[in-house]
Design an enzyme around this catalytic site. Structure first.
Site, mmCIF file in Angstrom:
data_model
loop_
_atom_site.group_PDB
_atom_site.id
_atom_site.type_symbol
_atom_site.label_atom_id
_atom_site.label_comp_id
_atom_site.label_asym_id
_atom_site.label_seq_id
_atom_site.Cartn_x
_atom_site.Cartn_y
_atom_site.Cartn_z
ATOM 1 C CB SER A 125 48.388 56.814 6.573
ATOM 2 O OG SER A 125 48.615 56.737 4.928
ATOM 3 C CE1 TYR A 150 53.524 59.873 6.757
ATOM 4 C CE2 TYR A 150 52.940 58.646 4.965
ATOM 5 C CZ TYR A 150 52.677 59.367 5.850
ATOM 6 O OH TYR A 150 51.209 59.561 5.866
ATOM 7 C CE LYS A 154 51.373 59.203 9.733
ATOM 8 N NZ LYS A 154 51.094 60.130 10.732
#
Ligand code: UD1
Length: 339
Positions: A125, A150, A154
């Site tokens: 991302s 979150y 990544k």
């Protein structure tokens, strides 16, 4: 050629399965249905005329993952979407996010190392860049401290892959850093299915337009941008899905330059929240009830991709516009609400 797509019934996963099948790949999907439904298989089948193989499986169950790969030793490549993706939820449940997004990645990679063909595509991302100092954002922009568990999954996910590639010469990997995926397949057979109140802009827009939400809150009108609202790079999910097929082919054809490559996937064009709303209004013919309110905590001012590397090295570029994406999102919203 058999390709495993984990999270293949999710938003980006399902669109990628369609593009893989369009290119003649045989697809096997693993999904735990935690944020998707089995009906997505019917949508995929309606578009491609071919039902992909599907196994409902929780990738946190290591024994089941081993068993799956023992039965599918002929997998030629893995596209790994399966992960949790709600930023706010990750702040509340960090351990769940680390377990869901990282233990599963480790288990899948361990099994790939036993295969003859060790080709792996990872969903990363643009969140890894945080608020980048320079725009547009190139792949060499520094990775900033993550704003949420979150985002951290990544970053750590990329590190896990990078470290694995250092010691496994046969392992070939590509991490794709998505900007803001929106829209749906133009057929409206598959699309985004957010659970509960949508946190992302476009599903909130379409749900407001259809009458499920009273009003869209535009988070912040005093940012240092032309119209005061945040800038993002909204990419049509079909363009994004096609990039996965191109990246996979690069690995299958041994065209990769190193065994861990990173590409930004965006349009290269930044749009403000108000521009996104105008685009929606233009293509839907509806006037949206929105109000500018205070800023949302954790939002960055502006992010859009430098797409040169994906354009030149992958030979991929976006073909669809913001209006195309909004029109498809609206068509999908109308279909799922039976209007
Ligand atoms: C968000 C996540 C990001 C994640 C991405 C995945 C945050 C802070 N960031 O990115 O980590 O990778 O989703 O899709 O949650 N907006 C409104 N009103 C709304 C919803 C959004 O004005 O009701 C604005 C936001 O302030 C932002 C833009 O719309 O400027 C896009 O928001 P969103 O779709 O949530 O994406 P990101 O914030 O870019």
């Amino acid at each position: 050629m058999k390709i495993l797509v984990t999270g293949g019934l999710g938003f980006i996963g399902s669109h990628t399965v369609v593009e893989l099948q369009n290119e003649g790949f045989e697809v096997v999907i693993i999904d735990d249905l935690s944020n998707s439904t089995v009906e997505v298989l019917d949508g995929i089948t309606a578009i491609t005329g071919e039902k992909p193989l599907f196994e409902q499986l929780d990738l946190k169950d290591r024994t089941k993952v081993e068993d799956f790969f023992n039965r599918h030793k002929d997998v030629a490549g893995v596209i790994h979407f399966a992960a949790s993706k709600a930023v706010g939820e990750s702040v509340q449940k960090p351990l769940m996010y680390y377990e869901n997004n990282l233990s599963t990645l480790v288990y899948v990679l361990k099994e790939i190392l036993k295969l003859e063909h060790q080709n792996f595509i990872f969903s990363s991302s643009c969140t890894v860049y945080g608020q980048a100092d320079d725009l547009p954002i190139t792949e060499s922009a520094p990775v900033k401290p993550a704003e949420s568990p979150y985002g951290n999954t990544k970053q750590i996910g990329e590190e896990i892959i990078r470290d694995s590639c250092k010691v496994n010469a046969d392992l070939k990997t590509i991490a794709l850093r998505y900007f803001n995926p929106i829209g749906s397949h133009p057929s409206a057979e598959i699309g985004e299915l957010p659970k509960g109140v949508p946190q992302n802009l476009v599903p909130f827009i379409t749900q407001t337009a259809i009458g499920m939400r009273e009003q869209l809150s535009v988070f912040g009108g005093d940012y240092p941008t032309e119209d005061g609202t945040c800038i993002r790079d909204y990419i049509h999910v079909v363009d994004l899905a096609k990039a996965h097929v191109v990246a996979l082919q690069r690995l299958l054809q041994n065209k990769n330059e190193t065994n861990f490559e990173i590409f930004n996937l965006g349009t290269g064009k930044g749009s403000s929240v108000l521009e996104a709303i105008k685009s929606f209004e233009r293509v839907s013919g509806k006037s949206l009830n929105y109000k500018i309110v205070g800023r949302r905590e954790g939002d960055i001012v502006a992010a859009y991709a430098d797409t040169n590397k994906a354009n030149d090295v992958l030979g991929w570029r976006t073909e669809l516009s913001l209006d195309d994406a909004m029109a498809s999102a609206w068509k999908w919203e109308q279909k799922i609400r039976n209007t």
